[in-house]
Scaffold this motif. Structure first.
Motif, PDB file in Angstrom:
ATOM      1  N   SER A   1       9.066  -8.873  73.200  1.00 20.74           N
ATOM      2  CA  SER A   1       8.186  -9.364  74.267  1.00 20.74           C
ATOM      3  C   SER A   1       6.837  -9.842  73.747  1.00 20.74           C
ATOM      4  CB  SER A   1       7.954  -8.274  75.312  1.00 20.74           C
ATOM      5  OG  SER A   1       7.136  -7.248  74.780  1.00 20.74           O
TER       6      SER A   1
ATOM      7  N   GLU B   1       8.135  -7.310  80.724  1.00 17.14           N
ATOM      8  CA  GLU B   1       9.078  -7.871  79.757  1.00 17.14           C
ATOM      9  C   GLU B   1       9.495  -6.822  78.721  1.00 17.14           C
ATOM     10  OE1 GLU B   1       6.222  -9.360  80.580  1.00 17.14           O
ATOM     11  OE2 GLU B   1       6.677 -11.399  81.232  1.00 17.14           O
ATOM     12  N   THR B   2       8.543  -6.026  78.259  1.00 23.01           N
ATOM     13  CA  THR B   2       8.847  -4.977  77.277  1.00 23.01           C
ATOM     14  C   THR B   2       9.837  -3.978  77.867  1.00 23.01           C
ATOM     15  OG1 THR B   2       6.594  -5.203  76.414  1.00 23.01           O
ATOM     16  CG2 THR B   2       7.821  -3.273  75.721  1.00 23.01           C
TER      17      THR B   2
ATOM     18  N   TYR C   1      13.304  -5.613  78.106  1.00 23.98           N
ATOM     19  CA  TYR C   1      14.004  -5.620  76.814  1.00 23.98           C
ATOM     20  C   TYR C   1      14.483  -4.209  76.433  1.00 23.98           C
ATOM     21  CZ  TYR C   1      12.773 -10.469  75.706  1.00 23.98           C
ATOM     22  OH  TYR C   1      12.671 -11.827  75.697  1.00 23.98           O
TER      23      TYR C   1
END
Length: 138
Positions: free
Chosen positions: A67, A74-75, A78
């Protein structure tokens, strides 16, 4: 934004981790050479939760790389994606159906419920991230 580079990083990492995980024994009570103090502290239940903390920490780094952000939607996306892919890769590499080893997860049609919930969360988060990205472009 979710991108191919990030997906590649997490997919490759998850595959490698799944292979390594086949040989890992996280329960010291099952290892004959474990010291007595370790067997008394790391009971099977404690080992399970200790492993989850280590697992999230280990998957946090490639999620950060994917990310480019230390902590963001986003992190987290993922991290969840990598965890689900790792589970699937583990089932494939181990040549066993998920329900045969997932004794601590409830299953639905032989699939661990945490993975089903993870897929739903991924879809919802993807939609949210995509909307946030479009709003930022305007």
């Amino acid at each position: 934004m979710i991108n191919r580079r990030g997906l590649t990083i997490m997919t490759v990492f998850s595959f490698i981790y799944a292979i390594l995980e086949l040989g890992i024994q996280w329960d010291p009570s099952k290892v004959l050479s474990s010291p007595a103090w370790m067997k008394s502290v790391f009971t099977p239940a404690v080992s399970l939760y200790f492993y989850r903390v280590i697992y999230i920490s280990i998957f946090g780094f490639p999620s950060y790389l994917a990310s480019g952000k230390l902590l963001s939607a986003e992190t987290v996306w993922y991290l969840i994606y990598g965890s689900i892919v790792e589970d699937i890769m583990y089932w494939i590499v181990d040549l066993k159906l998920p329900f045969s080893w997932a004794w601590f997860y409830p299953v639905y049609f032989d699939i661990p419920i945490d993975d089903l919930i993870g897929v739903v969360i991924l879809a919802a988060m993807y939609k949210l991230i995509k909307q946030k990205s479009k709003a930022g472009m305007n």
